[in-house]
Write a protein that holds these residues in place. Structure first.
Motif, PDB file in Angstrom:
ATOM      1  N   ALA A  92       7.558 -16.478   0.526  1.00 42.52           N
ATOM      2  CA  ALA A  92       8.240 -15.342   1.147  1.00 42.52           C
ATOM      3  C   ALA A  92       8.296 -14.141   0.211  1.00 42.52           C
ATOM      4  N   MET A  93       8.553 -14.380  -1.065  1.00 45.17           N
ATOM      5  CA  MET A  93       8.612 -13.270  -2.011  1.00 45.17           C
ATOM      6  C   MET A  93       7.254 -12.610  -2.172  1.00 45.17           C
ATOM      7  N   MET A  94       6.185 -13.395  -2.185  1.00 46.56           N
ATOM      8  CA  MET A  94       4.863 -12.811  -2.396  1.00 46.56           C
ATOM      9  C   MET A  94       4.327 -12.144  -1.142  1.00 46.56           C
ATOM     10  N   ARG A  95       4.517 -12.769  -0.004  1.00 45.24           N
ATOM     11  CA  ARG A  95       3.903 -12.251   1.215  1.00 45.24           C
ATOM     12  C   ARG A  95       4.749 -11.176   1.891  1.00 45.24           C
ATOM     13  N   SER A 100       7.939  -5.545   0.338  1.00 46.75           N
ATOM     14  CA  SER A 100       8.621  -4.665   1.290  1.00 46.75           C
ATOM     15  C   SER A 100       9.961  -4.169   0.769  1.00 46.75           C
ATOM     16  N   ILE A 101      10.799  -5.059   0.239  1.00 46.38           N
ATOM     17  CA  ILE A 101      12.118  -4.626  -0.219  1.00 46.38           C
ATOM     18  C   ILE A 101      12.000  -3.762  -1.474  1.00 46.38           C
ATOM     19  N   GLY A 203       1.524  -3.849  -1.971  1.00 45.52           N
ATOM     20  CA  GLY A 203       2.121  -2.944  -2.949  1.00 45.52           C
ATOM     21  C   GLY A 203       1.331  -1.659  -3.094  1.00 45.52           C
ATOM     22  N   THR A 204       0.006  -1.765  -3.126  1.00 44.57           N
ATOM     23  CA  THR A 204      -0.835  -0.573  -3.252  1.00 44.57           C
ATOM     24  C   THR A 204      -0.714   0.325  -2.030  1.00 44.57           C
ATOM     25  N   VAL A 205      -0.768  -0.272  -0.834  1.00 50.52           N
ATOM     26  CA  VAL A 205      -0.645   0.519   0.400  1.00 50.52           C
ATOM     27  C   VAL A 205       0.733   1.171   0.483  1.00 50.52           C
ATOM     28  N   PHE A 206       1.775   0.419   0.169  1.00 49.58           N
ATOM     29  CA  PHE A 206       3.125   0.974   0.230  1.00 49.58           C
ATOM     30  C   PHE A 206       3.301   2.111  -0.767  1.00 49.58           C
ATOM     31  N   LEU A 243       6.820   2.291   5.954  1.00 49.62           N
ATOM     32  CA  LEU A 243       6.702   0.997   5.278  1.00 49.62           C
ATOM     33  C   LEU A 243       6.929  -0.155   6.244  1.00 49.62           C
ATOM     34  N   LEU A 244       7.935  -0.045   7.083  1.00 49.86           N
ATOM     35  CA  LEU A 244       8.233  -1.119   8.026  1.00 49.86           C
ATOM     36  C   LEU A 244       7.121  -1.283   9.052  1.00 49.86           C
TER      37      LEU A 244
END
Length: 264
Positions: A92-95, A100-101, A203-206, A243-244
């Motif tokens: 969950a943390m990686m995907r 996101s957070i 991360g890159t896209v965000f 982002l969402l």
């Protein structure tokens, strides 16, 4: 006709906004290909975006992982599956949660700062002064921030995920008395390179979304201090919404390419 106008005005405004952001993306691409690179500005922005964001990123990642582990263990303990919480937290943390957070937090901290700084320069005519001196505002203000974000954002996401998994290990082994060897074994069994690729891709896209939207809002600021405040608020809100939305589509796409449990 009033009904169609009520729907059409926001739609046209939204398309117009996407077009203006797209033009900025094109100008940044041209600047990176043919413009003047400014290493000093890039290093300064890496320090501002990356180094000074670490306390926020560490706290966000650690407590997200800790609370996810606690909630998982509350449920898994009733089934005798406590060690499975480690795999759940890691995936969950990686995907999802790590990218996101962390990106949402950085949209508030970094994105707002970018919009406010550039917006203040815009309303005080410093951007026009750059043009009068033969310095392109995109080369000087936007491109260094984009390059710095591309470098710093994946590292910040990785740091957030690492602290989240570490905090979950602490909660599981100390608070719930789960054997650490079993906990780590579940993480190794259910986490692989595909999860890391997803985290870094998101991360890159965000990061690109945050920097492009924030810089665009700064360059579009007008009407003095009131306009700067509005641009800063819009940068935060628009970045969070983008982002969402992008997170949903990236999740669906990346899960097709790298389904959960791929390679295990």
């Amino acid at each position: 006709m009033e009904y169609f106008a009520l729907i059409g005005r926001p739609l046209v405004g939204f398309i117009n906004y996407l077009g203006r952001v797209g033009l900025l993306v094109g100008m940044v691409g041209e600047s990176m290909a043919h413009g003047k690179w400014r290493p000093r500005l890039i290093v300064e922005q890496i320090a501002e975006i990356g180094y000074r964001s670490q306390p926020v990123v560490i706290m966000t990642g650690a407590f997200t992982g800790a609370v996810l582990a606690a909630q998982s263990l509350f449920q898994f303990s009733t089934l005798g599956m406590e060690t499975g919480a480690g795999a759940l937290v890691s995936v969950a943390m990686m995907r999802e949660l790590g990218p996101s957070i962390t990106a949402l937090m950085l949209a508030g901290r970094v994105g707002a700062a970018m919009a406010a700084e550039i917006g203040t320069m815009k309303v005080t005519e410093q951007v026009d002064a750059l043009r009068s001196m033969g310095v392109h505002p995109i080369d000087y203000l936007v491109t260094p921030r984009v390059v710095a974000m591309l470098i710093a954002m994946p590292l910040l996401i990785a740091e957030s995920i690492a602290f989240g998994i570490g905090a979950s290990l602490f909660v599981g082994t100390v608070t719930f008395d789960v054997n650490s060897a079993y906990w780590m074994n579940q993480i190794y069994m259910h986490t692989d390179m595909s999860d890391i690729i997803i985290a870094l891709t998101k991360g890159t896209v965000f990061g690109l979304l945050i920097v492009m939207i924030s810089c665009h809002q700064g360059l579009a600021a007008s009407n003095g201090a009131v306009g700067v405040g509005r641009s800063t608020t819009r940068a935060m809100v628009y970045s969070a919404l983008a982002l969402l939305v992008f997170n949903f589509f990236l999740t669906m796409l990346m899960n097709i390419v790298f389904p959960v449990g791929f390679g295990n």
